[in-house]
Design a protein around this motif. Structure first.
Motif, mmCIF file in Angstrom:
data_model
loop_
_atom_site.group_PDB
_atom_site.id
_atom_site.type_symbol
_atom_site.label_atom_id
_atom_site.label_comp_id
_atom_site.label_asym_id
_atom_site.label_seq_id
_atom_site.Cartn_x
_atom_site.Cartn_y
_atom_site.Cartn_z
ATOM 1 N N GLU A 180 0.747 -1.295 0.115
ATOM 2 C CA GLU A 180 0.038 -0.055 -0.069
ATOM 3 C C GLU A 180 0.914 1.349 -0.116
ATOM 4 O OE1 GLU A 180 -3.332 0.378 0.385
ATOM 5 O OE2 GLU A 180 -4.164 -1.635 0.717
ATOM 6 N N SER A 181 2.286 1.124 0.423
ATOM 7 C CA SER A 181 2.930 2.306 0.674
ATOM 8 C C SER A 181 3.881 2.721 -0.811
ATOM 9 C CB SER A 181 3.674 2.034 1.793
ATOM 10 O OG SER A 181 4.698 1.036 1.430
ATOM 11 N N ARG A 182 3.795 1.687 -1.562
ATOM 12 C CA ARG A 182 4.804 1.828 -2.684
ATOM 13 C C ARG A 182 4.177 2.774 -3.557
ATOM 14 N NH1 ARG A 182 8.864 -1.568 -2.157
ATOM 15 N NH2 ARG A 182 8.084 -3.875 -1.306
ATOM 16 N N GLY A 183 4.895 3.621 -4.204
ATOM 17 C CA GLY A 183 4.579 4.630 -5.398
ATOM 18 C C GLY A 183 4.898 6.122 -4.828
ATOM 19 N N GLY A 184 5.277 7.016 -5.312
ATOM 20 C CA GLY A 184 5.304 8.286 -4.819
ATOM 21 C C GLY A 184 6.513 8.715 -3.859
ATOM 22 N N ALA B 239 0.041 6.519 3.085
ATOM 23 C CA ALA B 239 -0.627 5.572 2.300
ATOM 24 C C ALA B 239 -0.951 4.382 3.300
ATOM 25 C CB ALA B 239 -0.288 5.175 1.001
ATOM 26 N N ALA B 240 0.244 3.996 4.002
ATOM 27 C CA ALA B 240 0.179 2.893 4.685
ATOM 28 C C ALA B 240 -0.657 3.319 5.861
ATOM 29 C CB ALA B 240 1.455 2.345 5.331
ATOM 30 N N ARG B 241 -0.626 4.548 6.542
ATOM 31 C CA ARG B 241 -1.143 4.959 7.568
ATOM 32 C C ARG B 241 -2.796 4.823 7.241
ATOM 33 N NH1 ARG B 241 1.527 9.288 9.995
ATOM 34 N NH2 ARG B 241 1.378 10.236 8.054
ATOM 35 N N ARG B 242 -3.025 5.362 6.083
ATOM 36 C CA ARG B 242 -4.711 5.392 5.705
ATOM 37 C C ARG B 242 -5.282 3.760 5.460
ATOM 38 N NH1 ARG B 242 -2.982 9.166 1.927
ATOM 39 N NH2 ARG B 242 -3.058 7.408 0.174
#
Length: 591
Positions: free
Chosen positions: A204-208, A216-219
């Motif tokens: 989920e945290s990959r990209g950007g 993104a991981a927190r969301r």
């Protein structure tokens, strides 16, 4: 100190590159590996913290919480990261008392707060770290996937709740009873479902950018797949808790989505050239400072380190400070300035006499009237056995304990973090995630009008209490310990051993420890043992005899049984570290 033998188990580590000290060697080695590969202290602490969730599952987990104190060399200041989640919107006193409860259960879904550890670690990583989430999670994923060596205490803890797991918590049995058996000490124990959860968070945290990936991981955790699984488990299942009843929870997806970790200023007190920093009174941290305020007007040096006068004075100061904790601390408007004022300390100090007090004596800061909880009437013989990990009954009650990690890097950054909660015996595993929820809500009171009364959105008055000290205005010492109510007694003992005993970090950790059980426990069932204090067997027997003559109920424990401290320091141009030998798992590493 005559008659008390001081023995050092290990050297105090000294170097200039980096130091990591924690309650488990795998976490310490992980943190040092991050420093060796160019990460800073904050990266190292986060990676070590996630490994602790896997390596010490009986003491903490992903569903728990973490308060952090840190020094950022660029900012030149101490900050507090609050990774302590809050009570759910449905966690009202009326709801709990309507279920026939007078205290919050010590296990099960009703004791859950919003899991704050993930948010706390990610906030520190995002704001002060340099590594990506994928990099800091890699060691924890490895150990969750391939397994960790089972500590004797992990095996013993699982053994105590084996019947509960088999009969009432089958989702936990599936993870913690591999092959249908309690894992033997020294065997390998994996948690592949948790590894998959971590891996999905990494995806989920990959990209950007690095920061965008962390967000993104927190969301994903607080409003995505993790939050959805938690909310469904809380709403749609029911499990036996420490009250003996089968109940569901009140934690919802909205509770998770509405919470975020925060950064605060520490509460401080100046003592003998040191500025000691703690969390705010939503935790018990300032009780450390109140003890220093009382001791500041007394001549501990003249008493003699670990003499009967010294130990008696420290214990009596703790009783007074912890009585104030019961009356005044919580996620509320706490009169901290009055509690730490010189005038208040003078008045409270006068209560320390030559004999042991048997009363719980809160003060009246600024003329306010203290309001005390109604403590349950618990007989001495009914109290949970052991320190931190008592015997577990049929109802599954066991008070879990805590972990700790300290890091200092070559740039001068320092971290002290005390992760806890969500231990394997707290509540059933959520099968889609591989971890369980925490039970920190047991520290609330089901009585109106108290600073620590249960109310939606409030933080429980946690015992988690990392410590930080400046010396002559410069960062000096990061330290802490597991131990619940004992954290701000053992840490005080350690600090006084350095300041008054003239001991180095390892000597201060190894010195004979002691603590009081005079005041009510923060944990279910909230028992108190007036006048009871514990000392390690290595304390001078003549000192023990004199303490008993003064009225203390002294219980002499094993020679290496009390206290589990670790510490790092910046001292004289060097970096230093030390860790606790008790329990044979804590280690410091560095160069």
């Amino acid at each position: 100190m005559k008659g008390t033998t001081l023995f050092t188990t290990r050297p105090e580590l000294t170097g200039d590159f980096g130091m990591v000290a924690s309650t488990h060697w795998l976490a310490s080695a992980t943190g040092m590996g991050v420093l060796e590969r160019g990460g800073n202290a904050f990266d190292a602490a986060v990676a070590a913290g996630f490994v602790l969730q896997v390596a010490e599952p009986h003491l903490n987990g992903p569903g728990g919480e973490v308060p952090i104190l840190l020094w950022d060399e660029a900012e030149q200041r101490v900050s507090v990261v609050c990774g302590q989640g809050v009570a759910p919107a449905g966690a009202t006193i009326d709801h709990y008392t309507g279920l026939g409860l007078d205290i919050v259960p010590g296990t099960g879904l009703l004791a859950a707060t919003v899991p704050g550890a993930f948010g706390g670690w990610l906030l520190m990583l995002e704001r002060w770290g340099t590594w990506s989430l994928a990099d800091v999670l890699e060691p924890a994923i490895h150990y969750a996937e391939h397994g960790i060596p089972v500590l004797e205490r992990i095996s013993a803890t699982i053994g105590k709740v084996e019947q509960l797991f088999r009969e009432d918590w089958p989702t936990s049995a599936a993870t913690w009873l591999p092959g249908g058996r309690v894992p033997a000490p020294g065997s390998r124990l994996a948690n592949p479902v948790l590894a998959a959860t971590y891996r999905r968070l990494v995806e989920e945290s990959r990209g950007g950018t690095r920061e965008a990936g962390i967000e993104a991981a927190r969301r994903a955790w607080y409003s995505g797949f993790v939050a959805e699984a938690i909310a469904d488990f809380s709403a749609k299942t029911a499990w036996r808790d420490s009250s003996g009843e089968v109940r569901g929870g009140v934690l919802t997806g909205d509770d998770l989505a509405g919470w975020a970790a925060s950064v605060e200023d520490p509460v401080t007190f100046d003592y003998k050239g040191h500025t000691v920093c703690k969390t705010g009174p939503w935790g018990q941290g300032p009780v450390f400072l109140q003890q220093l305020a009382l001791l500041d007007g007394l001549d501990l040096d003249a008493m003699g380190f670990l003499s009967a006068d010294y130990v008696h004075t420290v214990i009596e100061s703790a009783k007074l400070a912890f009585a104030d904790r019961e009356a005044w601390y919580g996620d509320a408007d706490v009169p901290m300035a009055d509690l730490l004022s010189p005038e208040y300390a003078v008045a409270r100090r006068a209560l320390i006499g030559g004999a042991a007090s048997m009363e719980l004596r809160p003060g009246a800061p600024g003329g306010r009237t203290p309001c005390m909880p109604k403590f349950p009437d618990i007989a001495v013989q009914e109290r949970p056995a052991g320190i931190g990990e008592p015997t577990v009954g049929r109802d599954g009650y066991t008070r879990g304990d805590t972990c700790h990690v300290d890091v200092v890097d070559r740039h001068g950054n320092m971290v002290s973090a005390t992760p806890s909660g969500g231990w394997l015996q707290s509540s059933p595993i959520i099968p889609e995630l591989g971890f369980c929820l925490g039970t920190r809500a047991q520290m609330f009171w089901l009585q109106e009008g108290l600073p620590a009364s249960l109310r939606p959105g409030a933080r429980p008055r946690t015992t988690l209490s990392p410590s930080f000290a400046l010396r002559d205005g410069r960062p000096y010492l990061a330290f802490g310990t597991p131990g619940g109510d004992q954290q701000d007694q053992w840490s005080v003992n350690f600090f006084l051993s350095v300041v008054h005993g003239g001991l180095n970090l390892q000597e201060a950790i190894d010195a004979p420890m002691f603590h009081s059980e005079h005041f009510p426990s923060s944990f279910y069932p909230r028992a108190a043992l007036p006048g009871v204090m514990h000392v390690e067997q290595r304390l001078d027997p003549a000192v023990v005899a004199e303490l008993r003559r003064r009225g203390h109920v002294v219980e002499v424990d094993g020679p290496w049984s009390i206290g589990r401290l670790s510490a790092v320091a910046r001292d004289g141009g060097f970096l230093k570290a030390a860790a606790n030998p008790r329990g044979a798992q804590g280690y410091a590493v560095g160069r």
